[in-house]
Motif scaffolding. Structure first.
Motif, PDB file in Angstrom:
ATOM      1  N   GLY A 312       0.792  -1.226   0.000  1.00 49.75           N
ATOM      2  CA  GLY A 312       0.000   0.000   0.000  1.00 49.75           C
ATOM      3  C   GLY A 312       0.824   1.274   0.000  1.00 49.75           C
ATOM      4  O   GLY A 312       0.258   2.374   0.003  1.00 49.75           O
ATOM      5  N   GLY A 313       2.148   1.173   0.028  1.00 44.57           N
ATOM      6  CA  GLY A 313       3.003   2.351  -0.063  1.00 44.57           C
ATOM      7  C   GLY A 313       3.618   2.812   1.238  1.00 44.57           C
ATOM      8  O   GLY A 313       4.387   3.780   1.250  1.00 44.57           O
ATOM      9  N   ALA A 314       3.304   2.155   2.354  1.00 43.47           N
ATOM     10  CA  ALA A 314       3.970   2.499   3.618  1.00 43.47           C
ATOM     11  C   ALA A 314       5.421   2.043   3.552  1.00 43.47           C
ATOM     12  O   ALA A 314       5.700   0.920   3.126  1.00 43.47           O
ATOM     13  N   GLU A 315       6.350   2.889   3.982  1.00 40.09           N
ATOM     14  CA  GLU A 315       7.764   2.537   3.808  1.00 40.09           C
ATOM     15  C   GLU A 315       8.648   3.267   4.810  1.00 40.09           C
ATOM     16  O   GLU A 315       8.450   4.449   5.099  1.00 40.09           O
ATOM     17  N   ILE A 316       9.631   2.541   5.350  1.00 37.33           N
ATOM     18  CA  ILE A 316      10.698   3.110   6.172  1.00 37.33           C
ATOM     19  C   ILE A 316      12.012   2.594   5.591  1.00 37.33           C
ATOM     20  O   ILE A 316      12.179   1.386   5.400  1.00 37.33           O
ATOM     21  N   ASP A 317      12.951   3.491   5.310  1.00 34.11           N
ATOM     22  CA  ASP A 317      14.205   3.092   4.678  1.00 34.11           C
ATOM     23  C   ASP A 317      14.979   2.097   5.531  1.00 34.11           C
ATOM     24  O   ASP A 317      15.465   1.075   5.034  1.00 34.11           O
ATOM     25  N   ILE A 318      15.144   2.408   6.817  1.00 36.02           N
ATOM     26  CA  ILE A 318      15.932   1.562   7.713  1.00 36.02           C
ATOM     27  C   ILE A 318      15.183   1.422   9.033  1.00 36.02           C
ATOM     28  O   ILE A 318      14.795   2.425   9.644  1.00 36.02           O
ATOM     29  N   VAL A 319      14.967   0.195   9.457  1.00 31.76           N
ATOM     30  CA  VAL A 319      14.386  -0.091  10.767  1.00 31.76           C
ATOM     31  C   VAL A 319      15.482  -0.745  11.608  1.00 31.76           C
ATOM     32  O   VAL A 319      15.982  -1.813  11.254  1.00 31.76           O
ATOM     33  N   LEU A 320      15.862  -0.094  12.701  1.00 33.54           N
ATOM     34  CA  LEU A 320      16.897  -0.630  13.583  1.00 33.54           C
ATOM     35  C   LEU A 320      16.233  -1.288  14.788  1.00 33.54           C
ATOM     36  O   LEU A 320      15.440  -0.654  15.495  1.00 33.54           O
ATOM     37  N   TYR A 321      16.556  -2.553  14.974  1.00 33.03           N
ATOM     38  CA  TYR A 321      16.043  -3.297  16.121  1.00 33.03           C
ATOM     39  C   TYR A 321      17.131  -3.303  17.181  1.00 33.03           C
ATOM     40  O   TYR A 321      18.152  -3.965  17.043  1.00 33.03           O
ATOM     41  N   ARG A 322      16.921  -2.530  18.228  1.00 36.62           N
ATOM     42  CA  ARG A 322      17.952  -2.281  19.236  1.00 36.62           C
ATOM     43  C   ARG A 322      18.023  -3.422  20.259  1.00 36.62           C
ATOM     44  O   ARG A 322      17.064  -4.196  20.424  1.00 36.62           O
ATOM     45  N   PRO A 323      19.139  -3.541  20.969  1.00 37.86           N
ATOM     46  CA  PRO A 323      19.284  -4.629  21.947  1.00 37.86           C
ATOM     47  C   PRO A 323      18.211  -4.650  23.027  1.00 37.86           C
ATOM     48  O   PRO A 323      17.890  -5.703  23.576  1.00 37.86           O
ATOM     49  N   ASP A 324      17.632  -3.469  23.329  1.00 40.53           N
ATOM     50  CA  ASP A 324      16.589  -3.430  24.354  1.00 40.53           C
ATOM     51  C   ASP A 324      15.202  -3.761  23.797  1.00 40.53           C
ATOM     52  O   ASP A 324      14.195  -3.678  24.505  1.00 40.53           O
ATOM     53  N   GLY A 325      15.133  -4.137  22.518  1.00 34.58           N
ATOM     54  CA  GLY A 325      13.865  -4.500  21.898  1.00 34.58           C
ATOM     55  C   GLY A 325      13.136  -3.339  21.245  1.00 34.58           C
ATOM     56  O   GLY A 325      12.082  -3.538  20.634  1.00 34.58           O
ATOM     57  N   ALA A 326      13.673  -2.120  21.357  1.00 36.98           N
ATOM     58  CA  ALA A 326      13.029  -0.948  20.769  1.00 36.98           C
ATOM     59  C   ALA A 326      13.315  -0.872  19.270  1.00 36.98           C
ATOM     60  O   ALA A 326      14.371  -1.300  18.796  1.00 36.98           O
ATOM     61  N   LEU A 327      12.352  -0.321  18.534  1.00 39.50           N
ATOM     62  CA  LEU A 327      12.542  -0.074  17.104  1.00 39.50           C
ATOM     63  C   LEU A 327      12.843   1.397  16.870  1.00 39.50           C
ATOM     64  O   LEU A 327      12.192   2.272  17.446  1.00 39.50           O
ATOM     65  N   TRP A 328      13.851   1.658  16.045  1.00 35.08           N
ATOM     66  CA  TRP A 328      14.142   3.021  15.606  1.00 35.08           C
ATOM     67  C   TRP A 328      13.874   3.084  14.107  1.00 35.08           C
ATOM     68  O   TRP A 328      14.367   2.251  13.338  1.00 35.08           O
ATOM     69  N   ALA A 329      13.069   4.055  13.696  1.00 35.11           N
ATOM     70  CA  ALA A 329      12.770   4.253  12.281  1.00 35.11           C
ATOM     71  C   ALA A 329      13.673   5.344  11.732  1.00 35.11           C
ATOM     72  O   ALA A 329      13.739   6.441  12.288  1.00 35.11           O
ATOM     73  N   VAL A 330      14.376   5.045  10.631  1.00 37.39           N
ATOM     74  CA  VAL A 330      15.324   5.997  10.050  1.00 37.39           C
ATOM     75  C   VAL A 330      14.970   6.206   8.581  1.00 37.39           C
ATOM     76  O   VAL A 330      14.972   5.259   7.789  1.00 37.39           O
ATOM     77  N   GLU A 331      14.658   7.436   8.228  1.00 36.46           N
ATOM     78  CA  GLU A 331      14.430   7.813   6.845  1.00 36.46           C
ATOM     79  C   GLU A 331      15.673   8.563   6.358  1.00 36.46           C
ATOM     80  O   GLU A 331      16.228   9.395   7.077  1.00 36.46           O
ATOM     81  N   VAL A 332      16.124   8.254   5.153  1.00 37.27           N
ATOM     82  CA  VAL A 332      17.355   8.822   4.624  1.00 37.27           C
ATOM     83  C   VAL A 332      17.010   9.775   3.485  1.00 37.27           C
ATOM     84  O   VAL A 332      16.356   9.386   2.510  1.00 37.27           O
TER      85      VAL A 332
END
Length: 385
Positions: A312-332
């Motif tokens: 459907g067009g949803a997109e995140i360039d980079i998803v970082l899965y951190r050691p504490d289980g948190a997700l970081w969304a990074v758009e470049v």
């Protein structure tokens, strides 16, 4: 000489483990780092590409037993796989004598798949670390554009000018194809693999379509998969997997493909100057791959990277899965005035990341819509470290 951020981690690992395997592509600085680490301590360095050094290991157990009071550095250890059972015996012997750490530093140009024999033979006695090309935190923010253009192989980055740097990388590619690659797998014609590697550079950051690659190269899909596996094993190419989560959406299942060093991307495409890069269609994808490799190098082995994309067009360039289980969304973004599209916000609604960032080539950090923060690559690397 560069201060590599992995050095203190390597010292700490050697303080707790009998053997450490340091992996990285050729010319990335493994030997320089190992010799730097050896300064000030009893050590022995053997280059297993040297006939003279290999001859010393004709009776390997006898020879190495005479140096058990030293840190033994074995360079290009994959050249002599028969050493691993010998090392296991010597490690166990040293453990019985009370020495349990800092015995062997093994340097290799191939990935874990090509050093599987070490994992099988030295299970419980070995740990693995990866040394990649230089990153922005090691060269300074002022040199970030030069690092992006020339890549992070130290000799390329440090060349006298852009022309010398490009020529060095072209020679590096030729040497890898003609001399190094044949050591690691079935004989592949150098020109065929060059064409394949160049295709991957043109597809930088794209979804991997092996069938299309195979058709373009005139080989079957199984052969194309084997070529990709080999370049990944040599730590020259990265497959970035898609994030899979139960979000009730149709997710893209193919990985994205990147040539890991931006300087090699540019050399394969004949891009020699900053001006040529800024006018080339690969500009955005090259910057995205450069950001990805820097973030992963700074985040450490415990952080995993993905991308997120739905039909459907949803997109995140980079998803970082951190050691504490948190997700970081990074758009470049390559623009100095970055804007977030609806697809990023939709993807964040799906994944609910703990933090949202936009990496752009500016130096100012400021908030953006939807709780995202725009910042430089150096700043995000610092947050990850």
């Amino acid at each position: 000489m560069f201060d590599r951020q992995i050095l203190p981690l390597l010292i700490e690992e050697l303080a707790h483990t009998p053997a450490v395997v340091l992996l990285g592509p050729r010319q990335v600085g493994k030997t320089t780092l190992a010799l730097q680490l050896a300064q000030g301590r009893p050590s022995l360095y053997l280059d297993l590409e040297s006939d003279a050094d290999r001859a010393k290991l004709f009776e390997a157990e006898l020879y190495l037993a005479g140096h058990q009071d030293k840190l033994v550095i074995l360079d290009e250890v994959h050249r002599v796989p028969a050493l691993f059972p010998v090392l296991r015996g010597l490690i166990d012997q040293a453990r019985r004598a009370g020495r349990r750490s800092g015995l062997y530093l093994l340097l290799g140009s191939a990935s874990l798949d090509l050093l599987a024999q070490s994992g099988e033979t030295l299970a419980g006695r070995v740990s693995y670390m990866e040394l990649g090309p230089l990153v922005v935190t090691e060269v300074g923010e002022a040199a970030a554009n030069r690092l992006w253009l020339r890549g992070g192989l130290p000799d390329s980055f440090s060349a006298a000018n852009d022309e010398r740097s490009l020529r060095w990388r072209q020679n590096f590619i030729r040497t890898y194809l003609e001399r190094d690659v044949p050591q690691f797998g079935p004989r592949i014609p150098a020109e065929t693999l060059r064409r394949f590697w160049t295709m991957l550079a043109h597809l930088q950051g794209s979804l991997l379509n092996v069938a299309q690659l195979a058709r373009n190269l005139g080989v079957d899909a199984k052969t194309a998969h084997r070529y990709i596996d080999l370049l990944c094993d040599l730590l020259l190419v990265r497959r970035l997997p898609p994030w899979h989560a139960n979000v009730g959406k149709r997710l893209v299942k193919s990985p994205k493909i990147y040539v890991r060093d931006s300087g090699l991307v540019h050399a394969l495409l004949g891009i020699g100057t900053q001006e040529a890069l800024l006018g080339h269609p690969v500009l955005g994808a090259s910057w995205e791959g450069f950001v990805l490799e820097n973030l992963l190098a700074c985040a450490g082995a415990d952080t995993q990277a993905y991308f997120y994309r739905t039909s459907g067009g949803a997109e995140i360039d980079i998803v970082l899965y951190r050691p504490d289980g948190a997700l970081w969304a990074v758009e470049v973004k390559r623009s100095l005035s970055p804007r977030l599209e609806r697809g990023f916000h939709s993807a964040c609604e799906d994944l609910q990341p703990a933090r949202k960032f936009v990496v752009y080539p500016g130096t100012e950090s400021y908030p953006m819509a939807g709780g995202a923060q725009a910042l430089s690559l150096v700043e995000l690397c610092a947050l990850l470290g």
